[in-house]
Design a protein around this motif. Sequence first.
Motif, PDB file in Angstrom:
ATOM      1  N   ASN A  70     -14.395  -2.270  -3.239  1.00  0.00           N
ATOM      2  CA  ASN A  70     -15.391  -1.423  -3.822  1.00  0.00           C
ATOM      3  C   ASN A  70     -14.948  -0.385  -4.678  1.00  0.00           C
ATOM      4  O   ASN A  70     -15.674   0.947  -4.841  1.00  0.00           O
ATOM      5  N   TRP A  71     -13.547  -0.282  -5.310  1.00  0.00           N
ATOM      6  CA  TRP A  71     -12.976   0.451  -6.329  1.00  0.00           C
ATOM      7  C   TRP A  71     -12.858   1.674  -5.590  1.00  0.00           C
ATOM      8  O   TRP A  71     -12.863   2.662  -6.189  1.00  0.00           O
ATOM      9  N   ASP A  72     -12.584   1.736  -4.081  1.00  0.00           N
ATOM     10  CA  ASP A  72     -12.115   2.839  -3.587  1.00  0.00           C
ATOM     11  C   ASP A  72     -10.657   3.242  -3.758  1.00  0.00           C
ATOM     12  O   ASP A  72     -10.011   2.615  -3.315  1.00  0.00           O
ATOM     13  N   GLU A  73     -10.531   4.438  -4.483  1.00  0.00           N
ATOM     14  CA  GLU A  73      -9.117   4.861  -4.678  1.00  0.00           C
ATOM     15  C   GLU A  73      -8.232   5.049  -3.714  1.00  0.00           C
ATOM     16  O   GLU A  73      -6.993   5.143  -3.721  1.00  0.00           O
ATOM     17  N   GLY A  74      -8.729   5.443  -2.335  1.00  0.00           N
ATOM     18  CA  GLY A  74      -8.084   5.707  -1.274  1.00  0.00           C
ATOM     19  C   GLY A  74      -7.729   4.544  -0.045  1.00  0.00           C
ATOM     20  O   GLY A  74      -7.270   4.858   0.691  1.00  0.00           O
ATOM     21  N   ALA A  75      -8.528   3.467  -0.608  1.00  0.00           N
ATOM     22  CA  ALA A  75      -8.614   2.292   0.462  1.00  0.00           C
ATOM     23  C   ALA A  75      -7.282   1.317   0.533  1.00  0.00           C
ATOM     24  O   ALA A  75      -6.859   0.823   1.425  1.00  0.00           O
ATOM     25  N   THR A  76      -6.497   1.312  -0.690  1.00  0.00           N
ATOM     26  CA  THR A  76      -5.422   0.450  -0.927  1.00  0.00           C
ATOM     27  C   THR A  76      -3.997   0.995  -1.521  1.00  0.00           C
ATOM     28  O   THR A  76      -3.876   0.967  -2.382  1.00  0.00           O
ATOM     29  N   PRO A  77      -3.608   2.210  -0.755  1.00  0.00           N
ATOM     30  CA  PRO A  77      -2.152   2.862  -1.372  1.00  0.00           C
ATOM     31  C   PRO A  77      -1.287   1.971  -1.354  1.00  0.00           C
ATOM     32  O   PRO A  77      -1.080   0.865  -0.423  1.00  0.00           O
ATOM     33  N   LEU A  78      -0.367   2.171  -2.388  1.00  0.00           N
ATOM     34  CA  LEU A  78       1.018   1.591  -2.378  1.00  0.00           C
ATOM     35  C   LEU A  78       2.259   2.445  -2.189  1.00  0.00           C
ATOM     36  O   LEU A  78       2.046   3.739  -2.258  1.00  0.00           O
ATOM     37  N   ALA A  79       3.246   2.074  -1.587  1.00  0.00           N
ATOM     38  CA  ALA A  79       4.374   2.760  -1.295  1.00  0.00           C
ATOM     39  C   ALA A  79       5.504   2.696  -2.606  1.00  0.00           C
ATOM     40  O   ALA A  79       5.655   1.589  -3.140  1.00  0.00           O
ATOM     41  N   ARG A  80       6.441   3.619  -2.798  1.00  0.00           N
ATOM     42  CA  ARG A  80       7.047   3.846  -3.834  1.00  0.00           C
ATOM     43  C   ARG A  80       8.696   3.446  -3.603  1.00  0.00           C
ATOM     44  O   ARG A  80       8.952   4.145  -2.277  1.00  0.00           O
ATOM     45  N   ASP A  81       9.264   2.688  -4.073  1.00  0.00           N
ATOM     46  CA  ASP A  81      10.655   2.663  -3.487  1.00  0.00           C
ATOM     47  C   ASP A  81      11.629   3.445  -4.494  1.00  0.00           C
ATOM     48  O   ASP A  81      11.090   4.278  -5.353  1.00  0.00           O
ATOM     49  N   ALA A  82      13.026   3.444  -4.349  1.00  0.00           N
ATOM     50  CA  ALA A  82      13.636   4.189  -5.140  1.00  0.00           C
ATOM     51  C   ALA A  82      14.000   4.230  -6.534  1.00  0.00           C
ATOM     52  O   ALA A  82      14.305   5.167  -7.388  1.00  0.00           O
ATOM     53  N   PHE A  83      13.357   2.864  -7.066  1.00  0.00           N
ATOM     54  CA  PHE A  83      13.520   2.809  -8.492  1.00  0.00           C
ATOM     55  C   PHE A  83      12.122   2.862  -9.202  1.00  0.00           C
ATOM     56  O   PHE A  83      12.226   2.432 -10.419  1.00  0.00           O
ATOM     57  N   GLY A  84      11.260   3.598  -8.429  1.00  0.00           N
ATOM     58  CA  GLY A  84       9.992   3.611  -9.120  1.00  0.00           C
ATOM     59  C   GLY A  84       8.962   2.370  -9.002  1.00  0.00           C
ATOM     60  O   GLY A  84       8.069   2.347  -9.964  1.00  0.00           O
ATOM     61  N   THR A  85       9.238   1.555  -8.396  1.00  0.00           N
ATOM     62  CA  THR A  85       8.381   0.327  -8.137  1.00  0.00           C
ATOM     63  C   THR A  85       7.583   0.595  -6.945  1.00  0.00           C
ATOM     64  O   THR A  85       7.829   0.802  -5.937  1.00  0.00           O
ATOM     65  N   TRP A  86       6.212   0.404  -7.201  1.00  0.00           N
ATOM     66  CA  TRP A  86       4.987   0.675  -6.080  1.00  0.00           C
ATOM     67  C   TRP A  86       4.744  -0.689  -5.485  1.00  0.00           C
ATOM     68  O   TRP A  86       4.814  -1.832  -6.251  1.00  0.00           O
ATOM     69  N   GLU A  87       4.464  -0.807  -4.111  1.00  0.00           N
ATOM     70  CA  GLU A  87       4.061  -2.103  -3.539  1.00  0.00           C
ATOM     71  C   GLU A  87       3.097  -1.783  -2.411  1.00  0.00           C
ATOM     72  O   GLU A  87       2.980  -0.890  -1.711  1.00  0.00           O
ATOM     73  N   VAL A  88       2.313  -3.068  -2.314  1.00  0.00           N
ATOM     74  CA  VAL A  88       1.501  -2.928  -1.061  1.00  0.00           C
ATOM     75  C   VAL A  88       1.191  -4.780  -0.875  1.00  0.00           C
ATOM     76  O   VAL A  88       1.060  -5.457  -1.939  1.00  0.00           O
ATOM     77  N   THR A  89       1.069  -4.921   0.382  1.00  0.00           N
ATOM     78  CA  THR A  89       0.982  -6.432   0.683  1.00  0.00           C
ATOM     79  C   THR A  89      -0.418  -6.440   1.583  1.00  0.00           C
ATOM     80  O   THR A  89      -0.597  -5.501   2.373  1.00  0.00           O
ATOM     81  N   LEU A  90      -1.221  -7.388   1.151  1.00  0.00           N
ATOM     82  CA  LEU A  90      -2.518  -7.701   1.807  1.00  0.00           C
ATOM     83  C   LEU A  90      -2.812  -8.920   2.346  1.00  0.00           C
ATOM     84  O   LEU A  90      -1.770  -9.734   2.066  1.00  0.00           O
ATOM     85  N   PRO A  91      -3.543  -9.130   3.430  1.00  0.00           N
ATOM     86  CA  PRO A  91      -3.680 -10.286   4.040  1.00  0.00           C
ATOM     87  C   PRO A  91      -4.222 -11.304   3.185  1.00  0.00           C
ATOM     88  O   PRO A  91      -4.566 -11.269   2.007  1.00  0.00           O
ATOM     89  N   ALA A  92      -4.131 -12.444   3.517  1.00  0.00           N
ATOM     90  CA  ALA A  92      -4.434 -13.611   2.747  1.00  0.00           C
ATOM     91  C   ALA A  92      -5.767 -13.767   2.233  1.00  0.00           C
ATOM     92  O   ALA A  92      -6.748 -13.216   3.216  1.00  0.00           O
ATOM     93  N   LYS A  93      -6.094 -14.136   1.047  1.00  0.00           N
ATOM     94  CA  LYS A  93      -7.388 -14.058   0.478  1.00  0.00           C
ATOM     95  C   LYS A  93      -8.031 -12.716   0.563  1.00  0.00           C
ATOM     96  O   LYS A  93      -9.588 -12.536   0.468  1.00  0.00           O
ATOM     97  N   ALA A  94      -7.395 -11.810   0.649  1.00  0.00           N
ATOM     98  CA  ALA A  94      -8.121 -10.495   0.619  1.00  0.00           C
ATOM     99  C   ALA A  94      -8.664 -10.080  -0.735  1.00  0.00           C
ATOM    100  O   ALA A  94      -9.535  -9.523  -0.674  1.00  0.00           O
ATOM    101  N   ILE A  95      -7.952 -10.738  -1.627  1.00  0.00           N
ATOM    102  CA  ILE A  95      -8.585 -10.698  -3.032  1.00  0.00           C
ATOM    103  C   ILE A  95      -9.139 -12.038  -3.409  1.00  0.00           C
ATOM    104  O   ILE A  95      -8.310 -12.908  -3.411  1.00  0.00           O
ATOM    105  N   ALA A  96     -10.274 -12.115  -4.048  1.00  0.00           N
ATOM    106  CA  ALA A  96     -10.914 -13.332  -4.379  1.00  0.00           C
ATOM    107  C   ALA A  96     -10.572 -13.894  -5.694  1.00  0.00           C
ATOM    108  O   ALA A  96     -10.116 -13.161  -6.739  1.00  0.00           O
ATOM    109  N   HIS A  97     -10.449 -15.266  -5.986  1.00  0.00           N
ATOM    110  CA  HIS A  97      -9.756 -15.499  -7.440  1.00  0.00           C
ATOM    111  C   HIS A  97     -11.065 -14.868  -8.418  1.00  0.00           C
ATOM    112  O   HIS A  97     -12.157 -14.998  -7.951  1.00  0.00           O
TER     113      HIS A  97
END
Length: 448
Positions: free
Chosen positions: A198-225
């Motif tokens: 629902n476009w919630d800016e605080g719901a799915t934060p990403l973590a940053r690595d040392a090289f400036g790449t941000w990452e998040v992992t979600l459960p299967a089918k968390a995002i619909a096609h």
Amino acid sequence: MRFRGHVRNLLGHFSRFGEESCAGSLASALHVLNPYSSRGEGHAALGLDELEVVLEHTDAEESMNELWGAFGAMDELVIPALTAVVFVEPLPNQPGYKRNVRSAQFRPQLRERPVVGDGLGLVVADPSCVPFRGHFEYRWKVYSDLRKHITETAGSLTEFASGFRKLGFTKDEETGAITYREWLPPAKSVSLVGDFNNWDEGATPLARDAFGTWEVTLPAKAIAHRTRVKFCATKHDGSTVHRVPAWIRWSCPDLGKFGSTYDGYYWDPSQAGQDDYCFEGFQAARPALPSSLRIYEAHVGMSSTEPKCNSYLEFARDVLPRIKEAGYNCVQLMAIMEHSYYGSFGYHVTSPFAVSSRSGTPDEFKALVEEAHRLGMLVLIDLVHSHVSSNADDGLNGMDFGQPEGESYFMTGERGYHKLWDSRLYCYKNYEVLRYLLSNLRWWLEEC
């Protein structure tokens, strides 16, 4: 899929080869990318010759040898990699995914060509270049050092050009978990937003690595096609922006809303519903290279006899048979990459990994390629890597937060902006930019 480099190469030069012999004629029809820059020291771009498709058949190898012979010693400096791809013969039983079943797409076997020679083939071939020998030696050293650095850090150039398997949206084949990664060093924080949360800016934060790449992992089918996604980034001044992911596979605006900007769409055909068109996989063998190419250049959107933007499926049904009947054995397609400004004829690209949504979906474009192959025609496509649209809300230029070149896709100041085209210029010396562009070439080759 066969490739034809854009008329403007990575660094704005024009590269054409001779028109002697059949091979020379073919080469002259295919523009290739010059691996070097004239913008001054330090602005060398990695040559694309290392991504070479393994030739499986004798006829293909003979054609390849004829082409190399047409270039002579010159191939040590500017090697026509994209031309070489044309000579790939079909591999048997090309795999593809079936409706609602996820499996690997057809991927040609790739191998790396070793660095050979001293880069002075052009000096030997053209005496007028002799006074500039020292500069050619400098360029070759920059290239060799860069190639060595990439090999040492990424393992191989082939692995380096596989960024699409890690960045953007990827899916774990065993668990179905969805991982999203984005290279954005200047951001203070990044979150994933879309229809799924629902476009919630605080719901799915990403973590940053040392090289400036941000990452998040979600459960299967968390995002619909085929649902909308963007990332929300907090800039250094505390303001937030929503941007289209750099590696997105499909992107389009809200056609029912005037002035709508582009949204990214999560693309996973294994989740497609019964009403969605889903490509059934490549079945037709890729045509062998004919003794003489007859290339028909076409713009899918402008190919309709009606006042509308034509679709990939309509082009496959109505136009391809006419091209075949007219005696052509190859179709070269313009404006395939996503672009927001239609008046650019498709060359103000906004999302390099996405097909133009005006004409349809990635699956529908694959159907066009399949039909061309079924009719016995080769397919060439334009890929634009010399510049990118300046529209920040619609695509890749949205990654520019005013950061230094080392953290950006683009050069800064006047060097990063093309006044005549109103577009941005890539910073080709950046490691991640090279990964992005080389991975883009490989992705189109493997995906289509």
